[in-house]
Scaffold this motif. Structure first.
Motif, PDB file in Angstrom:
ATOM      1  N   GLY A  45       7.934  13.192 -17.515  1.00  0.00           N
ATOM      2  CA  GLY A  45       6.638  12.820 -18.032  1.00  0.00           C
ATOM      3  C   GLY A  45       5.535  13.374 -17.154  1.00  0.00           C
ATOM      4  O   GLY A  45       5.791  14.013 -16.130  1.00  0.00           O
ATOM      5  N   GLN A  46       4.294  13.117 -17.537  1.00  0.00           N
ATOM      6  CA  GLN A  46       3.151  13.651 -16.808  1.00  0.00           C
ATOM      7  C   GLN A  46       2.722  12.750 -15.656  1.00  0.00           C
ATOM      8  O   GLN A  46       1.928  13.183 -14.816  1.00  0.00           O
ATOM      9  N   GLY A  47       3.234  11.554 -15.599  1.00  0.00           N
ATOM     10  CA  GLY A  47       2.960  10.676 -14.471  1.00  0.00           C
ATOM     11  C   GLY A  47       1.846   9.685 -14.728  1.00  0.00           C
ATOM     12  O   GLY A  47       0.951   9.928 -15.542  1.00  0.00           O
ATOM     13  N   THR A  48       1.919   8.576 -14.001  1.00  0.00           N
ATOM     14  CA  THR A  48       0.869   7.569 -14.048  1.00  0.00           C
ATOM     15  C   THR A  48       0.571   7.127 -12.617  1.00  0.00           C
ATOM     16  O   THR A  48       1.489   6.927 -11.818  1.00  0.00           O
ATOM     17  N   GLN A  49      -0.694   7.003 -12.299  1.00  0.00           N
ATOM     18  CA  GLN A  49      -1.107   6.680 -10.944  1.00  0.00           C
ATOM     19  C   GLN A  49      -1.000   5.188 -10.689  1.00  0.00           C
ATOM     20  O   GLN A  49      -1.480   4.373 -11.492  1.00  0.00           O
ATOM     21  N   VAL A  50      -0.383   4.840  -9.580  1.00  0.00           N
ATOM     22  CA  VAL A  50      -0.354   3.463  -9.094  1.00  0.00           C
ATOM     23  C   VAL A  50      -1.023   3.439  -7.724  1.00  0.00           C
ATOM     24  O   VAL A  50      -0.635   4.188  -6.830  1.00  0.00           O
ATOM     25  N   THR A  51      -2.029   2.609  -7.592  1.00  0.00           N
ATOM     26  CA  THR A  51      -2.748   2.472  -6.332  1.00  0.00           C
ATOM     27  C   THR A  51      -2.711   1.018  -5.898  1.00  0.00           C
ATOM     28  O   THR A  51      -3.121   0.137  -6.651  1.00  0.00           O
ATOM     29  N   VAL A  52      -2.203   0.792  -4.701  1.00  0.00           N
ATOM     30  CA  VAL A  52      -2.123  -0.559  -4.147  1.00  0.00           C
ATOM     31  C   VAL A  52      -3.101  -0.636  -2.982  1.00  0.00           C
ATOM     32  O   VAL A  52      -2.901  -0.010  -1.943  1.00  0.00           O
ATOM     33  N   SER A  53      -4.152  -1.393  -3.196  1.00  0.00           N
ATOM     34  CA  SER A  53      -5.207  -1.451  -2.190  1.00  0.00           C
ATOM     35  C   SER A  53      -6.033  -2.714  -2.370  1.00  0.00           C
ATOM     36  O   SER A  53      -6.205  -3.201  -3.488  1.00  0.00           O
ATOM     37  N   SER A  54      -6.523  -3.227  -1.252  1.00  0.00           N
ATOM     38  CA  SER A  54      -7.411  -4.378  -1.321  1.00  0.00           C
ATOM     39  C   SER A  54      -8.869  -3.930  -1.368  1.00  0.00           C
ATOM     40  O   SER A  54      -9.774  -4.765  -1.452  1.00  0.00           O
ATOM     41  N   PRO A  91       0.819  -1.230   0.000  1.00  0.00           N
ATOM     42  CA  PRO A  91       0.000   0.000   0.000  1.00  0.00           C
ATOM     43  C   PRO A  91       0.848   1.273   0.000  1.00  0.00           C
ATOM     44  O   PRO A  91       0.466   2.274  -0.612  1.00  0.00           O
ATOM     45  N   GLU A  92       2.004   1.231   0.640  1.00  0.00           N
ATOM     46  CA  GLU A  92       2.867   2.416   0.684  1.00  0.00           C
ATOM     47  C   GLU A  92       3.548   2.702  -0.649  1.00  0.00           C
ATOM     48  O   GLU A  92       4.209   3.737  -0.786  1.00  0.00           O
ATOM     49  N   ASP A  93       3.378   1.836  -1.631  1.00  0.00           N
ATOM     50  CA  ASP A  93       3.875   2.130  -2.979  1.00  0.00           C
ATOM     51  C   ASP A  93       2.890   2.993  -3.762  1.00  0.00           C
ATOM     52  O   ASP A  93       3.197   3.427  -4.877  1.00  0.00           O
ATOM     53  N   THR A  94       1.734   3.244  -3.199  1.00  0.00           N
ATOM     54  CA  THR A  94       0.730   4.077  -3.851  1.00  0.00           C
ATOM     55  C   THR A  94       1.276   5.481  -4.059  1.00  0.00           C
ATOM     56  O   THR A  94       1.723   6.135  -3.108  1.00  0.00           O
ATOM     57  N   ALA A  95       1.261   5.932  -5.310  1.00  0.00           N
ATOM     58  CA  ALA A  95       1.816   7.241  -5.658  1.00  0.00           C
ATOM     59  C   ALA A  95       1.600   7.489  -7.148  1.00  0.00           C
ATOM     60  O   ALA A  95       1.201   6.578  -7.885  1.00  0.00           O
ATOM     61  N   VAL A  96       1.900   8.702  -7.555  1.00  0.00           N
ATOM     62  CA  VAL A  96       2.038   8.993  -8.979  1.00  0.00           C
ATOM     63  C   VAL A  96       3.492   8.735  -9.354  1.00  0.00           C
ATOM     64  O   VAL A  96       4.403   9.254  -8.696  1.00  0.00           O
ATOM     65  N   TYR A  97       3.696   7.950 -10.382  1.00  0.00           N
ATOM     66  CA  TYR A  97       5.037   7.579 -10.824  1.00  0.00           C
ATOM     67  C   TYR A  97       5.398   8.383 -12.069  1.00  0.00           C
ATOM     68  O   TYR A  97       4.632   8.414 -13.042  1.00  0.00           O
ATOM     69  N   TYR A  98       6.562   9.003 -12.012  1.00  0.00           N
ATOM     70  CA  TYR A  98       7.021   9.877 -13.086  1.00  0.00           C
ATOM     71  C   TYR A  98       8.286   9.319 -13.742  1.00  0.00           C
ATOM     72  O   TYR A  98       9.201   8.854 -13.057  1.00  0.00           O
ATOM     73  N   CYS A  99       8.318   9.433 -15.042  1.00  0.00           N
ATOM     74  CA  CYS A  99       9.509   9.078 -15.810  1.00  0.00           C
ATOM     75  C   CYS A  99      10.383  10.317 -15.980  1.00  0.00           C
ATOM     76  O   CYS A  99       9.866  11.433 -16.170  1.00  0.00           O
ATOM     77  N   ASN A 100      11.692  10.118 -15.916  1.00  0.00           N
ATOM     78  CA  ASN A 100      12.644  11.218 -16.053  1.00  0.00           C
ATOM     79  C   ASN A 100      13.735  10.843 -17.046  1.00  0.00           C
ATOM     80  O   ASN A 100      14.237   9.719 -17.027  1.00  0.00           O
ATOM     81  N   ALA A 101      14.106  11.815 -17.870  1.00  0.00           N
ATOM     82  CA  ALA A 101      15.216  11.650 -18.816  1.00  0.00           C
ATOM     83  C   ALA A 101      16.221  12.771 -18.572  1.00  0.00           C
ATOM     84  O   ALA A 101      15.857  13.950 -18.609  1.00  0.00           O
ATOM     85  N   ARG A 102      17.471  12.393 -18.326  1.00  0.00           N
ATOM     86  CA  ARG A 102      18.430  13.401 -17.901  1.00  0.00           C
ATOM     87  C   ARG A 102      19.792  13.193 -18.534  1.00  0.00           C
ATOM     88  O   ARG A 102      20.307  12.083 -18.581  1.00  0.00           O
ATOM     89  N   ARG A 103      20.332  14.290 -19.031  1.00  0.00           N
ATOM     90  CA  ARG A 103      21.760  14.373 -19.359  1.00  0.00           C
ATOM     91  C   ARG A 103      22.273  15.595 -18.619  1.00  0.00           C
ATOM     92  O   ARG A 103      21.808  16.714 -18.875  1.00  0.00           O
ATOM     93  N   VAL A 104      23.195  15.390 -17.720  1.00  0.00           N
ATOM     94  CA  VAL A 104      23.632  16.446 -16.818  1.00  0.00           C
ATOM     95  C   VAL A 104      24.090  17.670 -17.597  1.00  0.00           C
ATOM     96  O   VAL A 104      24.890  17.566 -18.527  1.00  0.00           O
TER      97      VAL A 104
END
Length: 116
Positions: free
Chosen positions: A107-116, A87-100
């Motif tokens: 990215g705009q994010g995708t929702q992950v919800t862990v729940s019974s 359940p504590e993994d519940t969050a919006v997950y964002y992709c990142n691309a980086r060259r220093v």
């Protein structure tokens, strides 16, 4: 124009699995460090996993041993395999691309919800 499009989020029960994808355009994935970050309500954005252009990986302590980041340079796509979800993994997950010092895209994010 750089675009990062996340997919694969959703609702899953505790102990389940999901695979997130991040399709990149406008950048050359093979020379870019790619990462996944997450942000839960009321919390700061935190590192989930990163994979360097050379393929080395690093994970946040909360997900070590459960999540795996990988990349397919031919498809310009990065993946996050998430197992044994909590359940504590519940969050919006964002992709990142980086060259220093060159670019840092999100990215705009995708929702992950862990729940019974």
């Amino acid at each position: 124009q750089v675009q990062l499009v996340e997919s694969g989020g959703g609702l899953v029960q505790p102990g389940g699995s999901l695979r997130l994808s991040c399709a990149a355009s406008g950048i050359i994935l093979s020379i870019t460090s790619m990462g996944w970050y997450r942000q839960a309500p009321g919390k700061q954005r935190e590192l989930v996993a990163v994979i360097s252009s050379g393929g080395s990986t690093n994970y946040g302590d909360a997900v070590k041993g459960r999540f795996t980041i990988s990349r397919d340079n031919g498809k310009n796509t990065v993946y996050l395999q998430m197992n044994s979800l909590k359940p504590e993994d519940t969050a919006v997950y964002y992709c990142n691309a980086r060259r220093v010092l060159i670019y840092d895209h999100w990215g705009q994010g995708t929702q992950v919800t862990v729940s019974s």
